[in-house]
Motif scaffolding. Structure first.
Motif, PDB file in Angstrom:
ATOM      1  N   GLU A 165       0.556  -1.192   0.007  1.00 23.82           N
ATOM      2  CA  GLU A 165      -0.130   0.036   0.057  1.00 23.82           C
ATOM      3  C   GLU A 165       0.904   1.205  -0.001  1.00 23.82           C
ATOM      4  OE1 GLU A 165      -3.094   0.950   3.143  1.00 23.82           O
ATOM      5  OE2 GLU A 165      -3.634  -1.238   2.277  1.00 23.82           O
ATOM      6  N   ILE A 166       1.986   1.350   0.928  1.00 24.43           N
ATOM      7  CA  ILE A 166       2.655   2.360   0.873  1.00 24.43           C
ATOM      8  C   ILE A 166       3.457   2.589  -0.430  1.00 24.43           C
ATOM      9  CG2 ILE A 166       4.870   3.344   1.746  1.00 24.43           C
ATOM     10  CD1 ILE A 166       4.292   1.586   4.314  1.00 24.43           C
ATOM     11  N   ILE A 167       3.805   1.409  -1.026  1.00 25.31           N
ATOM     12  CA  ILE A 167       4.838   1.639  -2.395  1.00 25.31           C
ATOM     13  C   ILE A 167       3.643   2.160  -3.657  1.00 25.31           C
ATOM     14  CG2 ILE A 167       5.948   0.610  -4.222  1.00 25.31           C
ATOM     15  CD1 ILE A 167       7.618   0.369  -1.608  1.00 25.31           C
ATOM     16  N   MET A 168       2.575   1.590  -3.591  1.00 22.12           N
ATOM     17  CA  MET A 168       1.523   2.092  -4.509  1.00 22.12           C
ATOM     18  C   MET A 168       1.083   3.517  -4.233  1.00 22.12           C
ATOM     19  SD  MET A 168       1.586  -0.086  -6.491  1.00 22.12           S
ATOM     20  CE  MET A 168       2.641  -1.596  -6.253  1.00 22.12           C
ATOM     21  N   ASP A 169       0.970   4.001  -3.063  1.00 22.43           N
ATOM     22  CA  ASP A 169       0.560   5.430  -2.779  1.00 22.43           C
ATOM     23  C   ASP A 169       1.795   6.138  -3.387  1.00 22.43           C
ATOM     24  OD1 ASP A 169      -1.709   4.696  -1.724  1.00 22.43           O
ATOM     25  OD2 ASP A 169      -1.107   5.049   0.348  1.00 22.43           O
ATOM     26  N   ALA A 170       3.090   5.719  -2.867  1.00 22.29           N
ATOM     27  CA  ALA A 170       4.177   6.392  -3.064  1.00 22.29           C
ATOM     28  C   ALA A 170       4.246   6.619  -4.796  1.00 22.29           C
ATOM     29  CB  ALA A 170       5.413   5.777  -2.853  1.00 22.29           C
ATOM     30  N   VAL A 171       4.009   5.620  -5.614  1.00 24.32           N
ATOM     31  CA  VAL A 171       4.022   5.862  -7.100  1.00 24.32           C
ATOM     32  C   VAL A 171       3.040   6.737  -7.535  1.00 24.32           C
ATOM     33  CG1 VAL A 171       3.618   4.617  -9.119  1.00 24.32           C
ATOM     34  CG2 VAL A 171       5.066   3.447  -7.429  1.00 24.32           C
ATOM     35  N   ALA A 172       1.807   6.772  -6.864  1.00 23.57           N
ATOM     36  CA  ALA A 172       0.659   7.663  -7.111  1.00 23.57           C
ATOM     37  C   ALA A 172       1.222   9.190  -6.974  1.00 23.57           C
ATOM     38  CB  ALA A 172      -0.424   7.542  -6.305  1.00 23.57           C
ATOM     39  N   ILE A 173       2.100   9.473  -5.830  1.00 24.69           N
ATOM     40  CA  ILE A 173       2.460  10.890  -5.708  1.00 24.69           C
ATOM     41  C   ILE A 173       3.633  11.065  -6.745  1.00 24.69           C
ATOM     42  CG2 ILE A 173       3.647  12.557  -4.018  1.00 24.69           C
ATOM     43  CD1 ILE A 173       2.946  10.431  -1.798  1.00 24.69           C
ATOM     44  N   ASN A 174       4.460  10.148  -6.816  1.00 21.47           N
ATOM     45  CA  ASN A 174       5.696  10.626  -7.552  1.00 21.47           C
ATOM     46  C   ASN A 174       5.930   9.368  -8.875  1.00 21.47           C
ATOM     47  OD1 ASN A 174       8.175  11.185  -8.448  1.00 21.47           O
ATOM     48  ND2 ASN A 174       9.068  11.112  -6.655  1.00 21.47           N
ATOM     49  N   PRO A 175       5.611   9.575  -9.911  1.00 20.74           N
ATOM     50  CA  PRO A 175       5.396   8.490 -10.974  1.00 20.74           C
ATOM     51  C   PRO A 175       6.898   7.820 -11.204  1.00 20.74           C
ATOM     52  CG  PRO A 175       4.092  10.446 -11.655  1.00 20.74           C
ATOM     53  CD  PRO A 175       4.685  10.726 -10.311  1.00 20.74           C
ATOM     54  N   LYS A 196       8.363  -0.132 -14.009  1.00 19.11           N
ATOM     55  CA  LYS A 196       7.185  -0.661 -13.314  1.00 19.11           C
ATOM     56  C   LYS A 196       7.319  -1.542 -12.250  1.00 19.11           C
ATOM     57  CE  LYS A 196       4.293  -1.552 -17.209  1.00 19.11           C
ATOM     58  NZ  LYS A 196       4.990  -2.354 -18.436  1.00 19.11           N
ATOM     59  N   ILE A 197       6.927  -1.090 -10.837  1.00 18.18           N
ATOM     60  CA  ILE A 197       6.682  -1.912  -9.766  1.00 18.18           C
ATOM     61  C   ILE A 197       5.758  -2.866  -9.609  1.00 18.18           C
ATOM     62  CG2 ILE A 197       6.793  -1.720  -7.282  1.00 18.18           C
ATOM     63  CD1 ILE A 197       8.258   0.996  -7.672  1.00 18.18           C
ATOM     64  N   PHE A 198       5.933  -4.254  -9.511  1.00 13.36           N
ATOM     65  CA  PHE A 198       4.866  -5.047  -9.438  1.00 13.36           C
ATOM     66  C   PHE A 198       4.591  -5.151  -7.888  1.00 13.36           C
ATOM     67  CE2 PHE A 198       7.071  -6.311 -13.457  1.00 13.36           C
ATOM     68  CZ  PHE A 198       6.239  -5.947 -14.391  1.00 13.36           C
ATOM     69  N   TYR A 199       5.387  -5.535  -7.131  1.00 10.72           N
ATOM     70  CA  TYR A 199       5.217  -5.580  -5.702  1.00 10.72           C
ATOM     71  C   TYR A 199       6.451  -5.685  -5.087  1.00 10.72           C
ATOM     72  CZ  TYR A 199       6.110 -10.617  -5.955  1.00 10.72           C
ATOM     73  OH  TYR A 199       6.750 -11.958  -6.200  1.00 10.72           O
ATOM     74  N   ALA A 200       6.476  -5.453  -3.611  1.00  3.66           N
ATOM     75  CA  ALA A 200       7.376  -5.260  -2.664  1.00  3.66           C
ATOM     76  C   ALA A 200       7.254  -6.454  -1.412  1.00  3.66           C
ATOM     77  CB  ALA A 200       7.519  -4.037  -2.324  1.00  3.66           C
ATOM     78  N   THR A 201       8.382  -7.010  -1.004  1.00  2.00           N
ATOM     79  CA  THR A 201       8.284  -7.594   0.252  1.00  2.00           C
ATOM     80  C   THR A 201       9.398  -7.563   1.199  1.00  2.00           C
ATOM     81  OG1 THR A 201       7.979  -9.998   1.063  1.00  2.00           O
ATOM     82  CG2 THR A 201       9.183  -9.737  -0.940  1.00  2.00           C
ATOM     83  N   GLN A 202       9.404  -7.723   2.685  1.00  2.00           N
ATOM     84  CA  GLN A 202      10.537  -7.532   3.488  1.00  2.00           C
ATOM     85  C   GLN A 202      11.195  -8.914   3.428  1.00  2.00           C
ATOM     86  OE1 GLN A 202       9.744  -5.576   7.217  1.00  2.00           O
ATOM     87  NE2 GLN A 202      12.036  -5.916   7.717  1.00  2.00           N
ATOM     88  N   VAL A 203      12.238  -8.831   2.947  1.00  2.00           N
ATOM     89  CA  VAL A 203      13.047 -10.237   3.063  1.00  2.00           C
ATOM     90  C   VAL A 203      13.884 -10.377   4.218  1.00  2.00           C
ATOM     91  CG1 VAL A 203      12.828 -10.497   0.524  1.00  2.00           C
ATOM     92  CG2 VAL A 203      14.859  -9.431   1.518  1.00  2.00           C
ATOM     93  N   ALA A 204      14.523  -9.532   4.950  1.00  2.00           N
ATOM     94  CA  ALA A 204      15.215  -9.607   6.148  1.00  2.00           C
ATOM     95  C   ALA A 204      14.872  -8.251   7.262  1.00  2.00           C
ATOM     96  CB  ALA A 204      16.688  -9.654   5.910  1.00  2.00           C
ATOM     97  N   VAL A 205      15.656  -8.512   8.396  1.00  2.00           N
ATOM     98  CA  VAL A 205      15.822  -7.659   9.270  1.00  2.00           C
ATOM     99  C   VAL A 205      17.001  -7.719   9.608  1.00  2.00           C
ATOM    100  CG1 VAL A 205      13.433  -8.155  10.618  1.00  2.00           C
ATOM    101  CG2 VAL A 205      15.576  -9.278  11.459  1.00  2.00           C
ATOM    102  N   LYS A 206      17.344  -6.380  10.546  1.00  2.00           N
ATOM    103  CA  LYS A 206      18.832  -6.018  10.850  1.00  2.00           C
ATOM    104  C   LYS A 206      19.862  -6.135   9.615  1.00  2.00           C
ATOM    105  CE  LYS A 206      20.662  -7.873  14.797  1.00  2.00           C
ATOM    106  NZ  LYS A 206      20.875  -8.778  15.890  1.00  2.00           N
ATOM    107  N   PRO A 207      19.683  -5.098   8.869  1.00  2.00           N
ATOM    108  CA  PRO A 207      18.618  -3.950   8.721  1.00  2.00           C
ATOM    109  C   PRO A 207      17.659  -4.540   7.838  1.00  2.00           C
ATOM    110  CG  PRO A 207      20.466  -3.713   7.068  1.00  2.00           C
ATOM    111  CD  PRO A 207      20.773  -5.026   7.837  1.00  2.00           C
ATOM    112  N   PRO A 208      16.495  -3.895   8.304  1.00  2.00           N
ATOM    113  CA  PRO A 208      15.183  -4.167   7.321  1.00  2.00           C
ATOM    114  C   PRO A 208      15.671  -4.149   5.951  1.00  2.00           C
ATOM    115  CG  PRO A 208      14.704  -2.684   9.019  1.00  2.00           C
ATOM    116  CD  PRO A 208      16.003  -2.668   9.263  1.00  2.00           C
TER     117      PRO A 208
END
Ligand code: GDP
Ligand code: GDP
Length: 436
Positions: free
Chosen positions: A361-371, A381-393
Motif C-alpha cells: 500500500e505504501i509503495i502504491m501510494d508512493a508511485v501515485a504521488i511521484n510517478p 514498473k513496480i509489481f510488488y514489494a516484500t520484506q526479506v530480512a531484518v537487521k537491517p530491514p
C-alpha cells in the motif's frame, strides 16, 4: 557473533596486499571511496565456501618510527592477538631471509595455526623453490601466486579447517553495542559513567579468547545489553595500540560485532574526517546508529547552539539522516540515563517487520504521488514489494527492469517507508529485482 579472522603477516614486498585483495570480497562502499582508504585497505570481509570471515593485512599497520625488524615483529604480534588463523607469506623469488626467520620464530611460539605460503611461484617449474621453506619449521609450505591467483584455494581450504566451531545463536535477547570514536572523545569516560548509573546492574565482564572485553549489564526495565570493547577503551599497553590504523581496524571489528553503534563526537572539537569514515563503515555494515555528542558541558551555549550543531551533523553525515542525535556529558552525566532506552528503541526498529499488504500500500501510494522514472522511453514498473530480512530491514522490490530503479527513486521509496514506520536509527535496504 564475530566472524573468524584471518591475518596476513610477512616482510615487505612479498605480496601481502596483492593476496589480501585477492581474498577480500570485492565491495564498493562509500567508506572505501574516501581517498586514502582504498589505497591502504587493511581490513575486509571475505567468503570461502560457506564460511564468512574477516581478513586483516597487518603489513598495512605501520608502527611509527620503529626499526624495520621491530615493525614486522609487532605486526606478527597483532596477527597473534587478533586472528584465528595466520597466513605467513614469504617469497619464492628471494628465498628464506633473516626477517622471515624472525617472524617464523614469533609465530611458532604463539601456537596459533599458521599457514606458510611461498608467493611468486608463478609457474610449475618454480615449485621446487618451496623446499627450502621447510627450514622455517612451520610445516608444509604452500606455493601460490598472488598476482596470478594460483594456489589460494588450497590455502583457504586449509584455513577454514581452523575456524572455531560456529556457536549457536547465543543470547538473542541481549543487545550488542559499541562506542566508536577518535581517541579522547570520551569513550572510556562514557562507559564508566553508563556502568556507574545506579539503575544499571553489571552482571559480568568477560574476557574472550581474542583478548577483547565484553561487559554485560541489565537496564532498569530488565533489558540486557552487551557492550563490546574497542581499542582505546581498555588500554592494554601495547605499542601498536596508539597507531591510527590499528584503532580504525579495531573499531571496524567492533562494529561488525555490534547491533547498534554509538558514534561518539567531541562537542568541543566538532566533526573530523575520521569520525565520518567510521560512521560510514557502520552505515555500510547495516548497523543501527546513534550519534552521541559528548563533552556538552564544555560547550558555550546560547539558544541556537544545539540546533546549529545538529544541522552541521546532518550536513556532514548526510547518509545518516535516520540516526538520532543526543547531546551528553560523561562528566555531569547529562542525559546519560536516556541512552539505554535509545539503544533499545533502535534495536527494535532494526528488527521490525512490515506485513506485505501494508508495504505494498505504501509503495502504491508512493508511485501515485511521484510517478516512476523513465529511461530511453522505458518506464520503471513496480509489481510488488516484500520484506526479506531484518537487521537491517531489507525490502525486495520486483520490477520490470532493475536498471530503471535509479538511486534517487529508491531513496524516495525509502523515505516514504520511513514516513509510515518508525525506523529511527536503522539503515534500510531496498533491492530492485526483475520479476521472472
Ligand atoms: P607487500 O608489501 O607484502 O604488501 O607486497 P605487495 O602486494 O605490494 O607486492 C609487492 C610486489 O610484488 C608488487 O610489485 C607485486 O606486483 C609483486 N607481486 C605480488 N604477488 C606476486 C606474484 O605472485 N608473482 C609475482 N611475480 N609478483 C608478485
Ligand atoms: P577515550 O580516549 O575516547 O576513551 O577518551 P577518555 O574517556 O579517556 O576521555 C578523554 C579526556 O576527556 C579525559 O581527560 C576525560 O576526563 C575527558 N572527558 C571525557 N568526557 C568528558 C565530558 O563529558 N566532559 C568533560 N569536560 N570532559 C570529558
Amino acid at each position: 557473533m564475530s566472524n573468524p579472522t584471518i591475518a596476513i603477516v610477512g616482510r615487505p614486498n612479498v605480496g601481502k596486499s596483492t593476496i589480501f585483495n585477492r581474498i577480500a570480497g570485492e565491495r564498493i562502499s562509500i567508506v572505501e571511496d574516501t581517498p586514502g582508504v582504498t589505497r591502504d585497505r587493511i581490513y575486509a570481509k571475505g567468503e570461502w565456501l560457506t564460511h564468512e570471515f574477516s581478513i586483516i593485512d597487518t603489513g598495512g599497520i605501520d608502527i611509527g618510527d620503529e626499526p624495520f625488524m621491530e615493525q614486522i615483529k609487532q605486526q606478527a604480534q597483532i596477527a597473534i592477538d587478533e586472528a584465528d588463523v595466520i597466513l605467513f607469506i614469504t617469497s619464492g623469488r628471494e628465498g628464506v631471509t633473516d626477517a622471515d626467520e624472525a617472524v617464523a620464530k614469533i609465530l611458532y611460539r604463539s601456537k596459533k595455526p599458521v599457514i606458510l605460503m611461498v608467493n611468486k611461484v608463478d609457474n610449475p617449474e618454480m615449485r621446487s623453490e618451496v623446499y627450502e621453506f621447510y627450514s622455517l619449521g612451520l610445516g608444509d609450505p604452500y606455493p601460490v601466486s598472488g598476482s596470478h591467483g594460483l594456489g589460494l584455494g588450497d590455502v583457504l581450504d586449509e584455513a577454514v579447517k581452523h575456524f572455531p566451531d560456529e556457536e549457536e545463536n547465543e543470547e538473542d535477547e541481549t543487545i550488542k553495542f559499541s562506542l566508536i570514536g577518535r581517541p579522547n572523545v570520551g569513550k572510556s569516560s562514557l562507559i564508566n559513567a553508563i556502568l556507574g548509573e545506579d539503575r544499571v546492574i553489571v552482571s559480568d565482564i568477560e574476557g574472550t579468547t581474542r583478548d577483547a572485553i565484553d561487559t554485560h549489564f541489565t537496564s532498569e526495565n530488565g533489558q540486557e545489553f552487551t557492550m563490546i570493547d574497542t581499542a582505546g577503551m581498555r588500554k592494554r599497553g601495547k605499542v601498536y595500540e596508539n597507531t591510527e590504523k590499528y584503532s580504525v581496524m579495531r573499531a571496524m571489528r567492533a562494529i561488525d560485532r555490534s547491533d547498534v553503534v554509538l558514534v561518539i563526537l567531541n562537542g568541543e572539537e566538532g566533526i573530523r574526517e575520521q569520525d565520518k569514515r567510521i560512521a560510514g563503515y557502520a552505515h555500510e555494515a547495516g548497523r543501527g546508529i546513534i550519534i552521541v555528542v559528548n563533552k556538552w558541558d564544555l560547550v558555550k551555549k546560547d539558544t541556537n547552539t544545539m540546533k546549529k550543531f545538529e544541522e552541521e551533523i546532518r550536513e556532514e553525515f548526510a547518509y545518516l539522516d535516520y540516526a538520532p542525535i543526543i547531546f551528553v556529558s560523561a562528566l555531569t552525566k547529562q542525559r546519560l540515563n536516556k541512552l539505554p532506552e535509545l539503544i533499545e528503541g533502535v534495536s527494535m526498529n532494526q528488527n521490525m517487520r512490515i506485513p506485505s499488504s501494508v508495504l505494498n500500500e505504501i509503495i502504491m501510494d508512493a508511485v501515485a504521488i511521484n510517478p516512476t522514472p523513465t529511461d530511453k522511453g522505458k518506464r520503471l514498473k513496480i509489481f510488488y514489494a516484500t520484506q526479506v530480512a531484518v537487521k537491517p530491514p531489507t525490502f525486495v522490490v520486483f520490477v520490470n527492469e532493475e536498471e530503471l530503479m535509479h538511486f534517487s527513486y529508491s531513496r524516495f521509496l525509502e523515505n516514504q517507508i520511513r514516513k509510515a514506520f518508525e525506523f529511527e536509527g536503522t539503515p534500510i535496504k531496498i533491492i530492485p529485482r526483475r520479476r521472472k
